[in-house]
Design a protein around this motif. Structure first.
Motif, short mmCIF file in Angstrom:
data_model
loop_
_atom_site.label_atom_id
_atom_site.label_comp_id
_atom_site.label_asym_id
_atom_site.label_seq_id
_atom_site.Cartn_x
_atom_site.Cartn_y
_atom_site.Cartn_z
N LEU A 21 -16.61 14.14 -42.55
CA LEU A 21 -16.83 13.37 -41.32
C LEU A 21 -18.29 12.74 -41.38
O LEU A 21 -18.60 11.36 -40.84
CB LEU A 21 -16.63 14.27 -40.04
CG LEU A 21 -15.53 14.86 -39.69
CD1 LEU A 21 -15.74 15.90 -38.71
CD2 LEU A 21 -14.54 13.67 -39.39
N HIS A 26 -19.99 9.81 -39.13
CA HIS A 26 -20.24 10.41 -37.66
C HIS A 26 -21.18 11.40 -37.81
O HIS A 26 -21.62 12.03 -38.69
CB HIS A 26 -18.67 11.00 -37.52
CG HIS A 26 -17.58 10.09 -37.43
ND1 HIS A 26 -17.53 9.10 -36.44
CD2 HIS A 26 -16.44 10.03 -38.06
CE1 HIS A 26 -16.50 8.34 -36.64
NE2 HIS A 26 -15.82 9.08 -37.76
N VAL A 28 -21.98 15.25 -36.74
CA VAL A 28 -21.16 16.49 -36.97
C VAL A 28 -22.02 17.72 -36.24
O VAL A 28 -23.22 17.92 -36.79
CB VAL A 28 -20.82 16.94 -38.08
CG1 VAL A 28 -19.79 18.21 -38.03
CG2 VAL A 28 -20.18 15.73 -38.93
N VAL A 114 -8.74 11.38 -36.34
CA VAL A 114 -10.18 11.45 -35.73
C VAL A 114 -10.22 9.91 -35.10
O VAL A 114 -10.72 9.70 -34.03
CB VAL A 114 -11.26 11.67 -36.65
CG1 VAL A 114 -12.39 11.10 -36.37
CG2 VAL A 114 -11.22 13.17 -37.13
#
Length: 415
Positions: A21, A26, A28, A114
């Motif tokens: 991710l 992104h 996390v 996602v």
């Protein structure tokens, strides 16, 4: 950059998902238990949660139910499991999960899920009414400045004002970005150190002190006494002054003194009436974006009519009128006639009943008592405990009185 919370008790899976991710750009956050997930959800407000079903302290389905039941399911949740069944997946989606991933999770399946979940979150989240950037009137500008100043303090704050002020809108201006904000009288039903832990570094807001029963007042006292050690600020609102809260609602004067260490008066809506058009427009946009009504817009004349209304019920009345207009207008543009129709109906509904003062004393007294208890039953949604408390009558006496007046006996579940 989306903030994604990954909840899994297996360190290898947490690290793998975090790496994938993060490579996608992104942010996390990682949690290894339901307890850690609760704390991170309150502190960081993630845009998406990837939630394992099997965990040591509480399983993911239980946590999902908790969030859904508390109104905290404000972000998409995708469940994960290597031992789940079709029944488990169906149950999770019924509760509110957006999707379900089986372990081992394929890379493309993870990324597509996602991406879809984040797109769903962007489309589904309606614009929230906020006073942070609204208002050009002097009272509202001054109030925002005072709230910004008070946000730097940590002492309990008591907001005062007329009923219907939607005080939570103002209380939220005191919270730091991303800090927990727990609101609602229902939080007082479970006064515990765990509740304070969930609110650490944030605000616990009580929307109306005058509606609290004795047990809730005691729970509030418990929380207030322990709030400092958890870095929790208690903010409350009351439409009644301190003397009335003590005399009619049985509040402990010492508790009220602590809750009101700092206080701030909220101006009534009629004092910043020039801001009504922009407030009404934002409320309407909220309903349209949430798909609660067909596309609607206000005409200039309609906005002027709303601005010149006195608004005795303040922001709550404005919100109710806007929703009524959004659902009952026949055309896309809400006009002056629509506003006049709805406001006239509101005034008729809220007009004080005419008492038969020319009748004999006994009949006039009975008419007054009927109007008095009808008003209390409506205000308290039929709650017999609250009506008894506000009227100062014992429950058995109240039951007999309502039956004698021919009024329906309200709810009895409060015991």
């Amino acid at each position: 950059m989306a903030q994604i919370l990954v909840v899994d008790d297996e360190i290898g899976i947490r690290e793998l998902l975090s790496e994938i991710l993060a490579d996608e750009g992104h942010g996390v956050m990682l949690a290894d238990s339901a307890g850690a997930a609760r704390r991170l959800r309150e502190a960081k407000r993630p845009d998406l949660v990837l939630l394992d079903i099997w965990m040591p302290d509480a399983d993911g389905i239980t946590l999902l139910k908790e969030w859904a039941g508390n109104g905290q399911l404000t972000m998409p949740v995708v469940m994960m499991s290597g031992h789940g069944t079709i029944e488990t997946a169906v149950e999770a989606t019924r509760i509110g999960a957006l999707d379900y991933l089986e372990k081992p999770i394929a890379l493309q399946r993870l990324l597509s899920t996602v991406k879809r979940a984040l797109r769903f979150q962007d489309l589904d989240a309606p614009r929230q009414l906020s006073l942070a950037t609204l208002g050009r009137s002097a009272p509202l500008v001054e109030l925002r400045k005072r709230l910004a100043q008070l946000a730097q303090a940590s002492a309990p704050l008591l907001l005062r004002g007329e009923p219907g002020m939607l005080a939570e809108l103002f209380a939220r201006q005191l919270a730091a970005p991303g800090a927990p904000f727990l609101a609602g009288e229902e939080v007082l039903a479970d006064a515990s150190s765990e509740l304070l832990a969930r609110a650490t570094g944030g605000i616990l807001f009580v929307p109306d002190l005058s509606r609290l029963q004795r047990a809730e007042q005691k729970n509030l006292d418990f929380l207030q006494a322990r709030a400092d050690r958890h870095r929790v600020r208690i903010v409350s609102f009351s439409p009644l002054d301190t003397r009335v809260l003590i005399e009619r609602h049985g509040f402990d004067p010492a508790l009220l003194a602590r809750l009101g260490e700092l206080s701030l008066r909220l101006p009534a809506l009629r004092e910043f009436a020039e801001d009504v058009p922009v407030l009404a427009s934002q409320m309407l946009a909220q309903l349209v974006e949430a798909q609660a009504c067909l596309p609607r817009r206000f005409s200039v004349g309609a906005l002027n009519a709303l601005r010149h209304h006195r608004w005795p019920g303040n922001l709550a009345e404005l919100e109710h009128v806007v929703k009524n207009l959004a659902l009952s207008a026949l055309e896309e543009e809400i006009g002056v006639d629509d506003v006049g129709r709805v406001l006239t109906a509101e005034e008729r509904q809220t007009a004080a009943p005419k008492l038969p003062l020319e009748r004999p004393y006994r009949e006039a007294r009975e008419a007054f008592e009927r109007a008095y208890f009808e008003n209390l039953l409506a205000a308290e949604s039929g709650s017999m405990s609250r009506v008894a408390e506000r009227s100062g009558l014992e429950r058995t006496h109240l039951d007999r009185k309502l039956k004698a007046l021919g009024l329906p006996v309200g709810r009895r579940e409060e015991g």
